[in-house]
Design a protein around this motif. Sequence first.
Motif, PDB file in Angstrom:
ATOM      1  N   ALA A 117      28.521 -44.261 -11.621  1.00 36.13           N
ATOM      2  CA  ALA A 117      29.266 -43.425 -12.986  1.00 36.13           C
ATOM      3  C   ALA A 117      28.238 -43.723 -14.005  1.00 36.13           C
ATOM      4  O   ALA A 117      27.863 -42.577 -14.840  1.00 36.13           O
ATOM      5  CB  ALA A 117      29.765 -44.497 -14.175  1.00 36.13           C
ATOM      6  N   GLU A 118      26.860 -44.093 -13.771  1.00 37.02           N
ATOM      7  CA  GLU A 118      25.073 -43.716 -14.453  1.00 37.02           C
ATOM      8  C   GLU A 118      24.329 -42.955 -14.281  1.00 37.02           C
ATOM      9  O   GLU A 118      24.211 -42.353 -14.856  1.00 37.02           O
ATOM     10  CB  GLU A 118      24.571 -45.440 -14.485  1.00 37.02           C
ATOM     11  CG  GLU A 118      25.492 -46.079 -15.803  1.00 37.02           C
ATOM     12  CD  GLU A 118      24.097 -47.817 -15.055  1.00 37.02           C
ATOM     13  OE1 GLU A 118      23.781 -47.363 -14.230  1.00 37.02           O
ATOM     14  OE2 GLU A 118      24.626 -48.976 -15.788  1.00 37.02           O
ATOM     15  N   ALA A 119      24.850 -42.701 -13.042  1.00 33.56           N
ATOM     16  CA  ALA A 119      24.226 -41.163 -12.327  1.00 33.56           C
ATOM     17  C   ALA A 119      24.496 -40.303 -12.713  1.00 33.56           C
ATOM     18  O   ALA A 119      24.683 -39.588 -13.106  1.00 33.56           O
ATOM     19  CB  ALA A 119      24.223 -41.338 -11.136  1.00 33.56           C
ATOM     20  N   PHE A 120      25.878 -40.269 -12.437  1.00 34.61           N
ATOM     21  CA  PHE A 120      26.503 -38.925 -13.556  1.00 34.61           C
ATOM     22  C   PHE A 120      26.487 -38.575 -14.885  1.00 34.61           C
ATOM     23  O   PHE A 120      25.974 -38.113 -15.301  1.00 34.61           O
ATOM     24  CB  PHE A 120      28.079 -39.415 -13.149  1.00 34.61           C
ATOM     25  CG  PHE A 120      28.817 -38.836 -11.758  1.00 34.61           C
ATOM     26  CD1 PHE A 120      28.506 -38.706 -10.624  1.00 34.61           C
ATOM     27  CD2 PHE A 120      29.459 -37.042 -11.733  1.00 34.61           C
ATOM     28  CE1 PHE A 120      28.734 -38.474  -9.664  1.00 34.61           C
ATOM     29  CE2 PHE A 120      29.710 -36.821 -10.439  1.00 34.61           C
ATOM     30  CZ  PHE A 120      29.697 -37.317  -9.679  1.00 34.61           C
ATOM     31  N   ALA A 121      26.246 -39.406 -15.771  1.00 30.28           N
ATOM     32  CA  ALA A 121      26.339 -39.461 -16.682  1.00 30.28           C
ATOM     33  C   ALA A 121      24.847 -39.733 -16.785  1.00 30.28           C
ATOM     34  O   ALA A 121      24.897 -38.424 -18.424  1.00 30.28           O
ATOM     35  CB  ALA A 121      26.188 -40.556 -17.594  1.00 30.28           C
ATOM     36  N   GLN A 122      23.867 -39.468 -16.176  1.00 32.64           N
ATOM     37  CA  GLN A 122      22.123 -39.276 -16.370  1.00 32.64           C
ATOM     38  C   GLN A 122      22.122 -37.598 -16.186  1.00 32.64           C
ATOM     39  O   GLN A 122      21.531 -36.858 -16.852  1.00 32.64           O
ATOM     40  CB  GLN A 122      21.241 -39.999 -15.342  1.00 32.64           C
ATOM     41  CG  GLN A 122      19.824 -39.498 -15.385  1.00 32.64           C
ATOM     42  CD  GLN A 122      19.206 -40.232 -14.458  1.00 32.64           C
ATOM     43  OE1 GLN A 122      19.387 -41.648 -14.475  1.00 32.64           O
ATOM     44  NE2 GLN A 122      17.510 -40.029 -14.707  1.00 32.64           N
ATOM     45  N   ALA A 123      23.372 -37.417 -15.110  1.00 33.52           N
ATOM     46  CA  ALA A 123      23.198 -36.192 -14.239  1.00 33.52           C
ATOM     47  C   ALA A 123      23.584 -35.272 -15.704  1.00 33.52           C
ATOM     48  O   ALA A 123      23.150 -33.648 -15.727  1.00 33.52           O
ATOM     49  CB  ALA A 123      24.114 -35.414 -13.685  1.00 33.52           C
ATOM     50  N   ALA A 147      33.534 -36.800 -11.684  1.00 32.22           N
ATOM     51  CA  ALA A 147      33.932 -35.449 -11.266  1.00 32.22           C
ATOM     52  C   ALA A 147      35.278 -35.478 -12.747  1.00 32.22           C
ATOM     53  O   ALA A 147      35.104 -33.934 -13.045  1.00 32.22           O
ATOM     54  CB  ALA A 147      33.947 -34.642 -10.122  1.00 32.22           C
ATOM     55  N   ALA A 148      36.410 -35.510 -12.471  1.00 31.73           N
ATOM     56  CA  ALA A 148      37.142 -35.096 -13.000  1.00 31.73           C
ATOM     57  C   ALA A 148      37.737 -35.691 -14.374  1.00 31.73           C
ATOM     58  O   ALA A 148      37.726 -35.100 -14.989  1.00 31.73           O
ATOM     59  CB  ALA A 148      38.844 -35.801 -12.006  1.00 31.73           C
ATOM     60  N   GLU A 149      36.782 -36.807 -14.360  1.00 34.12           N
ATOM     61  CA  GLU A 149      36.768 -37.533 -15.374  1.00 34.12           C
ATOM     62  C   GLU A 149      35.800 -36.144 -16.369  1.00 34.12           C
ATOM     63  O   GLU A 149      36.491 -35.735 -17.748  1.00 34.12           O
ATOM     64  CB  GLU A 149      36.011 -38.673 -15.625  1.00 34.12           C
ATOM     65  CG  GLU A 149      36.043 -39.812 -16.883  1.00 34.12           C
ATOM     66  CD  GLU A 149      35.716 -40.787 -16.840  1.00 34.12           C
ATOM     67  OE1 GLU A 149      36.132 -41.795 -18.173  1.00 34.12           O
ATOM     68  OE2 GLU A 149      34.311 -41.043 -15.806  1.00 34.12           O
ATOM     69  N   HIS A 150      34.622 -36.014 -16.037  1.00 36.72           N
ATOM     70  CA  HIS A 150      33.901 -34.993 -16.851  1.00 36.72           C
ATOM     71  C   HIS A 150      34.749 -33.847 -17.476  1.00 36.72           C
ATOM     72  O   HIS A 150      34.406 -33.380 -17.894  1.00 36.72           O
ATOM     73  CB  HIS A 150      32.321 -35.620 -16.494  1.00 36.72           C
ATOM     74  CG  HIS A 150      31.739 -34.070 -16.428  1.00 36.72           C
ATOM     75  ND1 HIS A 150      31.369 -34.276 -17.807  1.00 36.72           N
ATOM     76  CD2 HIS A 150      31.090 -32.699 -16.159  1.00 36.72           C
ATOM     77  CE1 HIS A 150      30.825 -33.180 -18.541  1.00 36.72           C
ATOM     78  NE2 HIS A 150      30.513 -31.869 -17.160  1.00 36.72           N
ATOM     79  N   GLU A 177      47.187 -32.861  -8.175  1.00 37.67           N
ATOM     80  CA  GLU A 177      47.045 -33.942  -9.393  1.00 37.67           C
ATOM     81  C   GLU A 177      46.455 -33.110 -10.410  1.00 37.67           C
ATOM     82  O   GLU A 177      45.997 -33.017 -12.470  1.00 37.67           O
ATOM     83  CB  GLU A 177      47.023 -35.372  -8.657  1.00 37.67           C
ATOM     84  CG  GLU A 177      46.527 -36.205 -10.449  1.00 37.67           C
ATOM     85  CD  GLU A 177      45.478 -37.422  -9.755  1.00 37.67           C
ATOM     86  OE1 GLU A 177      45.595 -37.771 -10.481  1.00 37.67           O
ATOM     87  OE2 GLU A 177      45.867 -38.028  -9.141  1.00 37.67           O
ATOM     88  N   LEU A 178      45.137 -32.747  -9.743  1.00 37.67           N
ATOM     89  CA  LEU A 178      43.945 -32.119 -10.590  1.00 37.67           C
ATOM     90  C   LEU A 178      44.580 -30.361 -11.055  1.00 37.67           C
ATOM     91  O   LEU A 178      43.330 -29.948 -12.551  1.00 37.67           O
ATOM     92  CB  LEU A 178      42.202 -33.159 -10.380  1.00 37.67           C
ATOM     93  CG  LEU A 178      41.564 -33.584  -9.682  1.00 37.67           C
ATOM     94  CD1 LEU A 178      40.841 -33.870  -9.261  1.00 37.67           C
ATOM     95  CD2 LEU A 178      42.111 -34.664 -11.514  1.00 37.67           C
ATOM     96  N   ILE A 236      41.051 -28.357 -12.428  1.00 40.54           N
ATOM     97  CA  ILE A 236      40.133 -28.321 -10.945  1.00 40.54           C
ATOM     98  C   ILE A 236      40.737 -28.231  -9.740  1.00 40.54           C
ATOM     99  O   ILE A 236      41.549 -28.781  -9.629  1.00 40.54           O
ATOM    100  CB  ILE A 236      39.603 -30.080 -11.932  1.00 40.54           C
ATOM    101  CG1 ILE A 236      39.510 -30.022 -13.138  1.00 40.54           C
ATOM    102  CG2 ILE A 236      38.730 -30.363 -10.400  1.00 40.54           C
ATOM    103  CD1 ILE A 236      39.429 -31.934 -13.690  1.00 40.54           C
ATOM    104  N   ARG A 237      39.775 -27.536  -9.250  1.00 36.71           N
ATOM    105  CA  ARG A 237      39.909 -27.194  -7.673  1.00 36.71           C
ATOM    106  C   ARG A 237      39.306 -28.755  -7.106  1.00 36.71           C
ATOM    107  O   ARG A 237      38.094 -28.961  -7.589  1.00 36.71           O
ATOM    108  CB  ARG A 237      39.237 -26.455  -7.175  1.00 36.71           C
ATOM    109  CG  ARG A 237      40.424 -24.528  -8.031  1.00 36.71           C
ATOM    110  CD  ARG A 237      39.793 -23.617  -7.355  1.00 36.71           C
ATOM    111  NE  ARG A 237      38.772 -22.878  -7.165  1.00 36.71           N
ATOM    112  CZ  ARG A 237      38.003 -22.771  -6.542  1.00 36.71           C
ATOM    113  NH1 ARG A 237      37.832 -22.497  -5.369  1.00 36.71           N
ATOM    114  NH2 ARG A 237      36.401 -22.204  -7.275  1.00 36.71           N
ATOM    115  N   VAL A 238      39.793 -28.727  -5.899  1.00 32.49           N
ATOM    116  CA  VAL A 238      39.314 -30.019  -5.299  1.00 32.49           C
ATOM    117  C   VAL A 238      39.529 -29.379  -3.706  1.00 32.49           C
ATOM    118  O   VAL A 238      40.609 -28.935  -2.683  1.00 32.49           O
ATOM    119  CB  VAL A 238      40.143 -31.479  -4.985  1.00 32.49           C
ATOM    120  CG1 VAL A 238      39.395 -31.886  -3.730  1.00 32.49           C
ATOM    121  CG2 VAL A 238      40.396 -31.954  -6.112  1.00 32.49           C
TER     122      VAL A 238
END
Length: 255
Positions: free
Chosen positions: A64-70, A123-126, A176-177, A182-184
């Motif tokens: 989560a921290e890595a995604f936030a940094q990205a 990814a989905a959360e963002h 769901e997404l 959002i595509r998966v």
Amino acid sequence: MELKDTSAIVTGAGSGLGLATARRLLAEGCKVAALDRNVSVLRGGEEEYSAIIEADVTSEQGLAEAFAQAVDTCGEIRMVVHCAGVLGNGAVLSPSRGTLPLKRFADVIAINLTGTFNSIRLAAEHMQGLSPLEDGERGVIITTASIAAWEGLSGQAAYAASKGGVAAMTLPLARELAIHGIRVMSIAPGMFQTGLLSNIPDQTLQHLIDDVPFPKRAGKGEEFAELAIAIARNRMLNGETIRLDGALRMRNPNS
């Protein structure tokens, strides 16, 4: 999705399929956050990548921290390609080593399956909060399965189970997404020239390559990356696992 100036996260970007995908996205004009458990292999690429971030996909807080940094570095992330994974071969019953330790099985599942889901949920959360693009699309998530999900070899129970799980959750996640635009998608490679092949005995590896109908060779990371690019660009590709294997159908060497 138009790729130029789009921001993307690639996990497992330090080698193999992830490295090839990260480099191809850079060539397409993307801003790329390269995530890997071992960032030392990415050093020297700071001028190319928008961010190089150490990340353990099995860590809830760490990833989560890595995604936030990205996001802080690259802005809106529209594309995530999850390539982080391990092979984790091991016989359930071995004359020399006895029964496969449960932890070894659990570790493969944690990295390949739970780690994939960890990336997807973040990814989905963002992406859900991004402004919609054409057709209401907000982002695309591409995961890495394997043809071992259907044709795992002896000694690949853990690996096949983990990759089978990746393939199995692709459609329900896409459904769901979909409401969020959002595509998966998932790519299931066959025999590819990656570091994972070093764990396969030479005789077995050659047997598998000989079984590839065409082209009669191992796949190249660039070919995986090309498919990821095609998926990103084509909005009708959703909820599917695409085999990328030269028509290989794996069989045990002694069969």
